[in-house]
Structure formats: C-alpha cells, structure tokens
Design a protein around this motif. Structure first.
Motif, PDB file in Angstrom:
ATOM      1  N   LEU A 182      35.309 -11.818  20.017  1.00 48.44           N
ATOM      2  CA  LEU A 182      36.692 -12.269  20.242  1.00 48.44           C
ATOM      3  C   LEU A 182      36.694 -13.653  20.894  1.00 48.44           C
ATOM      4  O   LEU A 182      37.533 -14.502  20.564  1.00 48.44           O
ATOM      5  CB  LEU A 182      37.436 -11.265  21.112  1.00 48.44           C
ATOM      6  CG  LEU A 182      37.745  -9.905  20.474  1.00 48.44           C
ATOM      7  CD1 LEU A 182      38.418  -8.981  21.484  1.00 48.44           C
ATOM      8  CD2 LEU A 182      38.657 -10.092  19.260  1.00 48.44           C
ATOM      9  N   GLY A 183      35.762 -13.861  21.829  1.00 53.23           N
ATOM     10  CA  GLY A 183      35.663 -15.173  22.459  1.00 53.23           C
ATOM     11  C   GLY A 183      35.295 -16.260  21.465  1.00 53.23           C
ATOM     12  O   GLY A 183      35.868 -17.353  21.480  1.00 53.23           O
ATOM     13  N   PHE A 184      34.337 -15.975  20.581  1.00 53.01           N
ATOM     14  CA  PHE A 184      33.965 -16.947  19.557  1.00 53.01           C
ATOM     15  C   PHE A 184      35.136 -17.228  18.616  1.00 53.01           C
ATOM     16  O   PHE A 184      35.348 -18.372  18.195  1.00 53.01           O
ATOM     17  CB  PHE A 184      32.769 -16.441  18.751  1.00 53.01           C
ATOM     18  CG  PHE A 184      31.456 -16.613  19.448  1.00 53.01           C
ATOM     19  CD1 PHE A 184      31.016 -17.871  19.828  1.00 53.01           C
ATOM     20  CD2 PHE A 184      30.648 -15.519  19.727  1.00 53.01           C
ATOM     21  CE1 PHE A 184      29.798 -18.039  20.463  1.00 53.01           C
ATOM     22  CE2 PHE A 184      29.432 -15.675  20.368  1.00 53.01           C
ATOM     23  CZ  PHE A 184      29.015 -16.936  20.744  1.00 53.01           C
ATOM     24  N   ALA A 185      35.896 -16.178  18.272  1.00 56.68           N
ATOM     25  CA  ALA A 185      37.056 -16.384  17.395  1.00 56.68           C
ATOM     26  C   ALA A 185      38.095 -17.275  18.067  1.00 56.68           C
ATOM     27  O   ALA A 185      38.655 -18.181  17.437  1.00 56.68           O
ATOM     28  CB  ALA A 185      37.670 -15.031  17.019  1.00 56.68           C
ATOM     29  N   GLY A 186      38.353 -17.036  19.358  1.00 54.47           N
ATOM     30  CA  GLY A 186      39.298 -17.892  20.075  1.00 54.47           C
ATOM     31  C   GLY A 186      38.815 -19.326  20.164  1.00 54.47           C
ATOM     32  O   GLY A 186      39.592 -20.274  19.978  1.00 54.47           O
ATOM     33  N   ALA A 187      37.517 -19.506  20.442  1.00 55.60           N
ATOM     34  CA  ALA A 187      36.961 -20.860  20.504  1.00 55.60           C
ATOM     35  C   ALA A 187      37.028 -21.538  19.143  1.00 55.60           C
ATOM     36  O   ALA A 187      37.259 -22.752  19.052  1.00 55.60           O
ATOM     37  CB  ALA A 187      35.515 -20.806  20.998  1.00 55.60           C
ATOM     38  N   LEU A 188      36.847 -20.763  18.082  1.00 59.33           N
ATOM     39  CA  LEU A 188      36.922 -21.330  16.734  1.00 59.33           C
ATOM     40  C   LEU A 188      38.327 -21.839  16.443  1.00 59.33           C
ATOM     41  O   LEU A 188      38.514 -22.918  15.870  1.00 59.33           O
ATOM     42  CB  LEU A 188      36.516 -20.261  15.713  1.00 59.33           C
ATOM     43  CG  LEU A 188      36.476 -20.697  14.254  1.00 59.33           C
ATOM     44  CD1 LEU A 188      35.440 -21.783  14.054  1.00 59.33           C
ATOM     45  CD2 LEU A 188      36.163 -19.502  13.361  1.00 59.33           C
ATOM     46  N   VAL A 189      39.343 -21.076  16.856  1.00 59.51           N
ATOM     47  CA  VAL A 189      40.733 -21.511  16.648  1.00 59.51           C
ATOM     48  C   VAL A 189      41.013 -22.799  17.415  1.00 59.51           C
ATOM     49  O   VAL A 189      41.588 -23.753  16.886  1.00 59.51           O
ATOM     50  CB  VAL A 189      41.711 -20.396  17.071  1.00 59.51           C
ATOM     51  CG1 VAL A 189      43.148 -20.913  17.070  1.00 59.51           C
ATOM     52  CG2 VAL A 189      41.583 -19.193  16.155  1.00 59.51           C
TER      53      VAL A 189
END
Length: 698
Positions: free
Chosen positions: A186-193
């Motif tokens: 989830l953290g990687f997904a948020g950072a990707l956004v």
C-alpha cells in the motif's frame, strides 16, 4: 484512357493549419499539419509541402507543376502516396462515399466486434481535466524552481543522500526487503501515485513555460494498467530540439529530484512512519525513472528524448523498417531497397536499436501476459494471456514469416539450401536428447562442523588460539571452584569413613556397625567420581582433526562463560559438502551417485563432486540464508514466521566434493548435476504440460 492519376485530388479540410517546424538533422526544411479535432500533428517534408501548395488538380498535374516550378523531381506516384496518407488520417474532405462509410460505421455496433474490444482492452485514454489556465498560474508561481541555484542544491542533496545510503547500504536493503508486505505494498502504491503525479506535472509546467497549450491530462490504461498522462503533443511546435528535449525530460528530472530528496531524507530520519514513507518514494522514483521511463525501447520519456536527440520522429517504426529490410537482405538474400537513405553508420545504429527493441519488447510483453493472467481469475486469465502472446508476439512473427514465404521464388537456391540446413540443425538440436545438465544453487560447507559450548557455567582457564588441531587436542579448559570444593569434601569424607571402617573391623563387636558405614562410604565415593567426571568435562577436546576457528579475541583467563555462547567452531577441512537446491521439475532427473560440478562464486575452475542424498519432500524453509534473494542470493523467498520460504518449490540435495574450495569459509555457488538426458523440445513440452495441469484447476 483516364487513370487514377488524372482524377481530381480530394480537397483538404478547412480547419487544418500548416506551420513551419524545425529543420531536420541535415538541415532540410519541415512543416507541421495540425488536426485540431484530435489535436494531432503530422510532420511533412519539402516535397509534401510543395505538393500541398498546389493541391486540387490531378496527381499528374500537381507532380508536373512541382517539377516545373521547383528543383524537386516528382512523379504522380509520390503524389498518390501523399493522397493516401491524407485520406488514411482523415485530413481531406470526405466525399459522398466516405460520408456513407463513416455514417455506417458510427451507426453500427462496433463494440460487438472483437477488434473493438481488442483495441480498447490493450489501450485507451480517459481525459480528466483541461488544465491550461491553472497551469499558467502554477508556472508563474514556480518560476523560482527553474534557476541554476535550485538545480545545484538538488544535485548536491541527491549526491549527499546517495553517499549516506551507501554507508548504510545493508540497513537500506533490509528495509526494502521488509517493505514487501501488505502494508508495504500500500505504501509503494501511494508513493507511485505521488511520484507519477509529480512526473506529469513536470511535463505540463515545462511545456506551459515554453508557450505550449496542454490540452488535457488524464489516465491512460495500457493492458488495463492505469497510468497518468499529459498531452504535450504541441511540443513539435517548438523551434529547437533543446526545447523539445526539455519537455520530454521534465518528467524524469522531476521524479529523480523527488527521489533524491527522499533518499537524503531517509538517511537523516530516525526509524518511523516518516522514514518508511521516504523509503517508498525513493525506491519507486529511482526504479521507475531508471528502468522504465528512461528506457528508449518503449514509448515512454526515454523514447521521446532519444527521438529528439536524433531528430527522428517515429523512431521505432523507421528503425524497425530498416531492421526488417536488413533481415530480408541478409537472411533471404533479397535485393530490397532501403526504406530511407541513411549514412552507413547511422543505418547500422538504427538496425541494432531495432533488434534490442524487439528483444526488450518480447520480454516485456511476455511479462505483461503473465501479469495479466495472475491479475484475474483463471478462465479469463488464460484467454487474456493467449491474446497478449498472440497479438504482441506471435502476430508480428507470423507476418514476417508470411512475407518470406510469399517471396520464396526470389530467394536464390543456395540461400534455400542454407536455410534448409539451418532449419534441419535446429530441429535436430531440439529433438535429440543431448541436454543432461540439471542446474542448481548451493552453499559449500564442511561435512563435519562442531560449535563448542561450555557444558555448564564455568570460568575460563585457557582457550586454544585459532589454528589447525589434531584429534584429542584440548580446545578449551574450564574450571569450576564449586566442583573442586565438592570433590575435596567428598574425598575427605571418604577418608574419614575408611578410617572409621578400619577401626570397626578391629573391634570384636563392630560387625553390626560396618554396614551403615560402608553405605555412607559408597555415597562419598560416588560423589567424588561424579565431581572428577565433571572436572574431566571441563577440558573440551577435538573429536576430530580440523581447524579451530571463530575464537573471540576478548576471551581472558578467569572470565566466566555461560552455556549459550559458542566458544569457537571446529571444522573438518578435509571433507566438504554442498547443500544444493534443485527445482521441483528437475529433481526427478537426478540419482544418488550422479557426478556434479560446483562453481564457487568468483572462482574460475569448478570442483567435482558426487550426489550423496536427495530429499523426498520439498523444502519448507531455506537452510542457507545466503542463497535468499533478500541477502543477494539467487533464490526468491518470502518471510513466514521468521523463516525464509522459497517461492518456487525446490528440493534439498547433498553433494560431496572431492576437494575443498579456496579458504575455509562457507562458499556460495552454482552447480551442474548430471541427470537423465532430455531433448529441449521434450523438456519444453513437459514444462508446458505441467504448467497447464497445475493451472487448469478452476
């Protein structure tokens, strides 16, 4: 007889605009045709420009006027090719027949056709905002970012962050490995956004500062994967390649600046939520910028940057056309004309670029097909996997094979013989069972290894220094004052009881009292023997010859030690084994006694060995952590209950080595084990069938 070249050319659309573009790499003039309906630009050269200036008559008349009024040599076929280009891109007024075709197409149910679904499944865009007005305001407010001192600060901060992370690389790598959890994803997904939003804003702001209009921003779906996009198609209006390069590289520069600041922040922060968030930003920014966005082999920023540097629009299509022609000329011997005239060095570069692009895309599309299969339920996943492989991989190959077959009459007989010979050798290589090597990874260790511990809490008397030992040598000598006192007490008590027993034997009435004295004497003797046995255990000797290692330099005589701390390690340097791990599909091919070769990492010459044991069940946890990818090894693992579990089923195999590897430490390496011979074709069919059977349970 009137031909197509004598018919009037269709008129151009009234809403098109023609503007001058920057010159080509060799100085030739160029122009841009703007289609405002779809906001698309088409680059044309001098010949096409002169034809458009005289458009309206027949193709033959236009060609004659251009040849008469300019220095260009033009024929009607070139004008006809330009007409087809304009018609294919809907740049001419549609005639009655074209209007009827478009009306029929718009009234039909295109979404019921497989082509419509295939196109919109592979790629479609959803415009979300028209940001021209807010972008102009934002560009004015952020003008200070485009100053030299800001660039210098960002470069210094990024370099400082990289240096600081390099000094704590093990911590950083462990943090990245531990981040692969549900919360971490989830953290990687948020950072990707966050990173991709800043990436697209970088494109949009730079384009706005250079006077371009950003028509819209939104989300593009590439094989159902969402990606933000910014419409910067007006970048071709810019007069210099440097300005176009600034627009193309703005996203990568923004994302790398964000990654650099996040890297520095991670190095300076204490462990916590903020540091984890900075880790996500840094890793996603560096990885995506350097491996995906900067790649010129897909139509991302790296492609447009390279196109601007080479001043070659449609770089992929033009280089692929050259590579196909080179393939036909070299493999089939066809005397085909080159699609475009280039200097030999530039042509070779473009052909090599096309080949690398093909290989890169093959691997990428295959990975996308697997990802699509895993993202949905199995029935749909199989269908989408087949669509991906067929459309992106099999279709281009089949198209080239069909062309080669259609041109077979032009291929010289010698080339046919060579091609037949190569095909025959390929079939033989695929069918004959010559492949007997089974690959594996493992760690070489001594066959006998003993960690030495104190049998009970005791005081050090002496510790043997590191070095070679023979069987029976004393390694550690301990002492325990309590045991010595107990031995002395037991021996003294036994002496008193023996004297008392001697007196009772001399007394005429002592026979009745001797039995209890003898019993107490036996207890004292047993206690003394037990104390002597414990004292004997305090001298730890080598049970076999080897090398005494891992002795702490801090050990001192008189220091107390416990039972959990190892005092040293004794290894048998003459007998070595490898703990090897073989994939499930290959373990059935090997047998005990099979020869093997062990290739230690960093060494050139292999070490011969023999398989001595093969496990009957798959490994539940990896016994050698250095083989895990988390610690730089070749095996992918996941952490479950503090255990490293291989993600791919593997079996434990023990290989006895004929000689020791260099040094006396554990050594990671790869193995090649002799197994049952199989053909490449048979092995491939077996693997495909096994995968089909494994994945066919719905």
């Amino acid at each position: 007889m009137e031909t197509l070249a004598d018919l009037p050319l269709p008129p151009l659309r009234d809403d098109l605009s023609l503007s001058e573009a920057s010159s080509g790499a060799s100085g030739e003039p160029a122009w841009m045709i703007l289609d405002p309906v779809v906001n698309r630009f088409y680059r044309i050269g001098w010949l096409e420009f002169e034809c458009l200036l005289r458009w309206g008559a027949s193709a033959r008349a236009v060609a004659e006027r251009v040849a008469r009024e300019t220095s260009l040599a033009v024929d009607a076929r070139q004008v006809e090719a330009l007409r087809r280009f304009l018609e294919n891109h809907h740049l001419v007024r549609p005639g009655p027949d074209a209007v009827r075709r478009m009306a029929a197409a718009s009234e039909g149910v295109q979404w019921l056709t497989w082509r419509w679904w295939l196109h919109h499944y592979l790629f479609f865009r959803i415009p979300l905002v028209r940001p021209a007005v807010p972008l102009r305001w934002l560009a004015r407010q952020l003008g200070w970012l485009f100053t030299p001192w800001v660039a210098l600060v960002l470069i210094v901060a990024t370099l400082a962050g990289l240096v600081m992370v390099a000094h704590q690389w093990d911590t950083f790598r462990a943090a990245v490995a531990d981040a692969f959890s549900a919360e971490g994803l989830l953290g990687f997904a948020g950072a990707l956004v966050v990173g991709k939003t800043m990436h697209e804003l970088g494109h949009a702001i730079v384009a706005t500062r250079l006077g371009l209009r950003v028509a819209h921003m939104g989300v593009a779906f590439v094989v159902m994967w969402p990606m933000l996009y910014t419409d910067t198609s007006e970048a071709w209006k810019l007069p210099t390649a440097r300005q176009r390069l600034a627009v193309a590289s703005a996203g990568i520069v923004t994302e790398m600046a964000l990654a650099g600041l996040a890297t520095l922040g991670w190095a300076l922060c204490e462990p916590g939520a903020l540091r984890s968030g900075l880790l996500y930003l840094a890793t996603t920014g560096w990885v995506l910028s350097l491996t995906l966005n900067a790649s010129p082999f897909t139509r991302f920023d790296g492609y447009f940057i390279l196109s601007d540097l080479l001043d070659m629009p449609n770089l992929h299509e033009r280089s692929s056309a050259l590579a196909r022609t080179a393939l036909r000329r070299g493999l089939l011997g066809l005397d085909e004309a080159w699609p475009e005239p280039f200097p030999p060095a530039r042509r070779r570069f473009l052909i090599a670029f096309a080949w690398v692009t093909w290989v890169y895309r093959f691997a990428l599309f295959l990975a996308i097909a697997v990802a699509v299969y895993l993202m949905v339920f199995k029935a749909l996943g199989i269908v989408l996997f087949v669509v991906e492989v067929t459309w992106f991989i099999a279709r281009p190959i089949a198209s080239e094979v069909r062309y080669a077959w259609s041109q077979r009459h032009r291929v010289r007989r010698s080339r046919r013989r060579i091609a037949a010979g190569v095909a025959l050798l390929a079939v033989i290589a695929l069918v004959l069972p010559w492949n007997s090597h089974v690959p594996a990874y493992g760690v070489a260790r001594t066959a006998h290894q003993l960690k030495v511990f104190a049998p009970f809490p005791a005081r050090l008397s002496s510790v043997r220094p590191v070095g070679s030992v023979v069987q029976g040598d004393a390694l550690v000598v301990l002492e325990q004052p309590d045991i010595g006192l107990r031995l002395a007490s037991s021996e003294a008590g036994a002496a008193v009881l023996e004297a008392q027993l001697a007196g009772l034997m001399a007394a005429p009435d002592g026979a009745g009292e001797r039995a209890p004295v003898l019993q107490r004497l036996g207890v004292q003797v047993d206690e003394a023997q037990a104390a002597r046995a414990e004292i004997h255990r305090m001298t730890l000797t080598a049970p076999f010859a080897g090398r005494w290692l891992d002795v702490s330099p801090e050990w001192r005589s008189g220091q107390w030690v416990g039972t959990r701390l190892p005092l040293g390690v004794l290894v048998d340097t003459h007998h070595w084994e490898v703990d090897a791990y073989v994939r499930q599909d290959d373990v059935q091919r090997i047998r005990e006694g099979a020869p093997a070769l062990f290739f230690p990492d960093g060494e050139v010459s292999p070490i011969r060995g023999t398989v001595t044991a093969i496990a009957t069940t798959r490994v539940s946890s990896l016994g050698q952590p250095m083989l895990s990818a988390r610690y730089g090894g070749p095996l992918a693992t996941s952490r479950e209950n503090d255990k490293l579990v291989p993600t791919v089923p593997v079996f434990h195999v023990v290989v006895a080595l004929e000689r020791a590897p260099p040094g006396t430490r554990e050594w990671r390496g790869r193995l090649r084990i002799e197994g049952e011979r199989r053909s490449l074709l048979g092995e491939g069919v077996t693997r495909v069938a096994a995968a089909f059977l494994r994945e066919s349970g719905f």
